[in-house]
Write an enzyme that holds these catalytic residues in place. Structure first.
Site, PDB file in Angstrom:
ATOM      1  N   GLU A  48       0.884  -1.148  -0.161  1.00  0.00           N
ATOM      2  CA  GLU A  48      -0.067   0.007   0.188  1.00  0.00           C
ATOM      3  C   GLU A  48       1.094   1.302   0.066  1.00  0.00           C
ATOM      4  O   GLU A  48       0.971   1.957   0.835  1.00  0.00           O
ATOM      5  CB  GLU A  48      -0.966   0.133   1.156  1.00  0.00           C
ATOM      6  CG  GLU A  48      -2.216  -0.971   1.160  1.00  0.00           C
ATOM      7  CD  GLU A  48      -3.101  -1.100   2.220  1.00  0.00           C
ATOM      8  OE1 GLU A  48      -2.725  -0.348   3.115  1.00  0.00           O
ATOM      9  OE2 GLU A  48      -4.002  -1.464   2.148  1.00  0.00           O
ATOM     10  N   GLU A  95      -6.381  -7.731  -0.614  1.00  0.00           N
ATOM     11  CA  GLU A  95      -6.885  -7.801   0.959  1.00  0.00           C
ATOM     12  C   GLU A  95      -8.358  -7.364   0.920  1.00  0.00           C
ATOM     13  O   GLU A  95      -8.517  -6.387   0.154  1.00  0.00           O
ATOM     14  CB  GLU A  95      -5.880  -6.682   1.835  1.00  0.00           C
ATOM     15  CG  GLU A  95      -4.518  -6.978   2.016  1.00  0.00           C
ATOM     16  CD  GLU A  95      -3.834  -5.727   2.722  1.00  0.00           C
ATOM     17  OE1 GLU A  95      -4.649  -5.061   3.529  1.00  0.00           O
ATOM     18  OE2 GLU A  95      -2.744  -5.723   2.820  1.00  0.00           O
TER      19      GLU A  95
END
Ligand code: GLA
Length: 666
Positions: free
Chosen positions: A149, A308
């Protein structure tokens, strides 16, 4: 040699370093029981892999890779560069990020590094190289996972190193000519004229509003710096580990705007995304559906990986509501319905220590004798039964144009109303289209629009001349185009397009707005003409003149009483609609009924306000996904074979309340 990704992979982040060895044996047994076939390993393990400047410890990772391989589980191997270890920031505190108000962010959480730091980059590349050299031919390796991320906590750094990098970026953008920067930034205003790039700073906290174009360029620069961190690692991996795809996990969701993922997507071998629903938001699955369509847009329409999401609650929202029974399965399958070829979670085993110990995992604290675990196993079986959809994608006749730069520009300070939010209209129009069974592609304004019957342009505040021309050309060629308020207002430099709003689309739409009439907090108006009854609207109104268009709907009251609120103009063989206010959901539904009827876009069977229906198309087959988010059974007139129940359906599929179906169409 490394092997391909499993079809419709199932699994998640695996952090064995948080657990004693005994747990690892149990992990593999339970992974087998639950059908896990892909895990993401090593995301936050830099401090374990490199305990000191010249010390390396790969033994534990060697063992994990071998054991997972023996258990038949593939690995998405992280380059582990997301969170520098304490020894590194202790030696080089100058690599820590600094906020716009001058605070240094300390280590102790995660991702404490400046994205422009050469020291960070040097060390990250050394780690990435060491991992690539060691594991490039490991048979468990299926995918490389750069960092994690990127920009999650450190998207914007205002330190001196960043300032210097920003100046270099500006020199490249403005041909090394500070006069060009002065023009672009409009520095004649407030005595901001620069005579040298050396005077330019990031938009640090200032006595009042910072120059908007300076802010916008800093957002562009920051996104580019983070992307660069990906690209340099990717290039190392491509060189040392050819043939293994490289990804980094995006955060395409309402909460995240900092990275221009529609540009980033082109740099990835395969796009992967992390998505978390907004706990407690009524109808949060609608934001999920929009984000999943946008993720497919970042992937250029190709299948992508859901890297995710959560089985149940997260730990980082103010109130972390648990998912209701069945909700995880609907959420997960919805991502697949919109083009995901993997269903992965953060994380395998819920942690017992650390900041995320209250975050759900595939394996909950309470163990396997739980409803949560039974649902995990049930979902895994369900994904096995629909595995044949892997590799297919969606092809739709309606497009919503989306641009992160327009988002950044739209939500800068010193604007007519803080209530104008960029994703707001896009999400509500997407909701209304979905409820009427219309599949939507969410694409950048530079995408090829020629195949779309309906082109939706929500809040496209900043738009290039080329994109505005492409929208007009789509209408000329027969598409129904709809533009909503606060679109086409500025050019790439955030300069107003003069002559009346909405500048870039004024001629196409045949309207001319002379003044914005934003509404006050809590104020609403009524609009009539979209259906039998008047509908509500809020946030925005305009003093709008018709200049070739006709009025479809008119304000009944409020500051624009009697003026057009929705207009339409015939253009070539298509049309161009303008919506000058923020219609309430019922109003948007009425509007979309007109747009669907006029454009002739296909409506998938059985869709409704709570029944999501999408289609994936492969080379030789197509599949209809039905996800019933509502409390009543849904009737879907489809013919084919339901992969979930294993039964043939002949035009009379009933999907139970909360249930799902995936029908291979006859
Ligand atoms: C992000 C991160 C994960 C974890 C989850 C929690 O997606 O990538 O490491 O922190 O959030 O929701």
């Amino acid at each position: 040699m490394p092997t391909p990704l499993p079809a419709l992979a199932f699994g998640g982040d695996y952090n064995p370093e948080q657990w004693p060895r005994e747990a690892h044996v149990e992990d593999r047994e339970l992974m087998r029981e639950s059908g896990v076939d892909l895990v993401t390993l090593g995301v936050f393990s830099w401090a374990w892999l490199q305990p000191g400047p010249d010390q390396w410890d790969f033994a534990w990772l060697d063992e994990q890779m071998d054991d997972l391989h023996a258990a038949g589980i593939k690995v998405d191997l992280a380059t582990a560069t997301a969170s520098p270890p304490p020894w590194l920031t202790q030696r080089h505190p100058e690599m820590l990020p600094i906020t716009h108000d001058g605070r240094t962010l300390s280590p102790g959480g995660r991702q404490a590094f400046c994205p422009s730091s050469p020291i960070y980059r040097e060390h990250a590349l050394a780690l990435c190289t060491a991992l690539a050299e060691r594991y490039h031919d490991h048979p468990a390796l299926a995918l490389w996972h750069v960092s994690n991320e990127l920009g999650c906590h450190n998207a914007r750094c205002y330190c001196d190193v960043s300032a210097a990098a920003f100046r270099d970026w500006l020199r490249a953008r403005y041909d090394d000519d500070v006069a060009h920067l002065n023009d672009a930034w409009g520095t004649a205003f407030w005595s901001q004229r620069y005579d040298d790039f050396a005077q330019v700073l990031p938009p640090r906290v200032a006595p009042t509003h910072a120059n908007p174009t300076q802010q916008l360029d800093f957002l562009r620069f920051s996104s580019d710096q983070l992307l660069d961190n990906f690209v340099v690692e990717r290039d190392v991996l491509h060189r040392i580990s050819p043939g293994v795809p490289v990804t980094t996990n995006f955060m395409v969701m309402r909460q995240t705007m900092e990275m221009d993922y529609l540009r980033w997507g082109r740099e990835l071998d395969v796009v992967s995304n992390d998505h978390y629903v907004i706990a407690g938001e009524e109808g949060s699955h609608r934001e999920l559906a929009f984000s999943a369509d946008l993720t497919r847009g970042t992937a250029g329409g190709r299948p992508w990986l859901l890297m995710e999401h959560s089985t149940s609650a997260v730990n980082w929202q103010p109130r972390n509501r648990a998912k209701k029974p069945g909700e995880m399965i609907r959420n997960s399958l919805a991502h697949v319905a919109h083009g995901a070829d993997a269903v992965l979670y953060f994380q395998w085993r819920a942690s017992r220590a650390g900041a995320e110990k209250f975050h759900s995992g595939l394996l909950p604290h309470a163990g396997t004798d739980t409803r949560q675990w039974r649902e995990v196993v049930e979902l895994s079986r369900l994904l096995d039964s629909v595995e044949e959809v892997s590799g297919s994608t969606a092809r739709n006749e309606a497009a919503i144009l989306f641009d992160y730069e327009a988002w950044w520009g739209c939500e800068l300070d010193s604007h007519p109303s803080i209530d104008v939010r960029y994703r707001d209209r896009a999400e509500d129009l997407h909701r209304a289209l979905s409820a009427q069974g219309v599949g939507v592609d969410v694409v950048h304004p530079s995408a090829d629009l020629s195949s779309y019957k309906l082109v939706v342009v929500p809040t496209l505040y900043l738009v290039s001349d080329e994109a505005a021309a492409a929208v007009a050309a789509a209408a000329e060629a027969g598409a129904t185009v709809v533009v909503t308020y606060f679109s086409g207002i500025v050019d790439e430099h955030d300069h107003i397009r003069l002559g009346g709003y909405p500048g870039a689309f004024r001629d196409l739409l045949g309207v001319r707005t002379t003044e914005f009439l934003p509404l006050l907090e809590g104020e609403s108006v009524r609009v009539e003409g979209l259906g039998d009854a008047a509908v509500g609207a809020d946030t925005w109104a305009e003093d709008l003149e018709l200049a070739g268009a006709s009025a479809v709907a008119t304000y009944v009251d409020g500051p624009a009483a009697g003026l057009p609120a929705v207009t339409r103009r015939e253009v070539g063989s298509g049309s161009a609609w303008y919506v000058a206010t923020r219609l309430d959901p019922a109003g948007t539904d009425r509007l979309v009924e007109h747009l669907v009827a006029e454009s002739g876009v296909e409506q998938l069977p059985g869709a409704g306000a709570d029944v999501e229906v999408t289609r994936r198309v492969g080379d030789a087959a197509s599949w209809l996904f039905v996800i019933n988010h509502g409390g009543a059974p849904a009737a879907v007139p489809v013919h084919g074979h339901d992969l979930v129940t294993g039964r043939d359906v002949a035009g009379d599929l009933e999907v139970a309340a909360g249930g799902v179906a995936v029908v291979r169409e006859a």
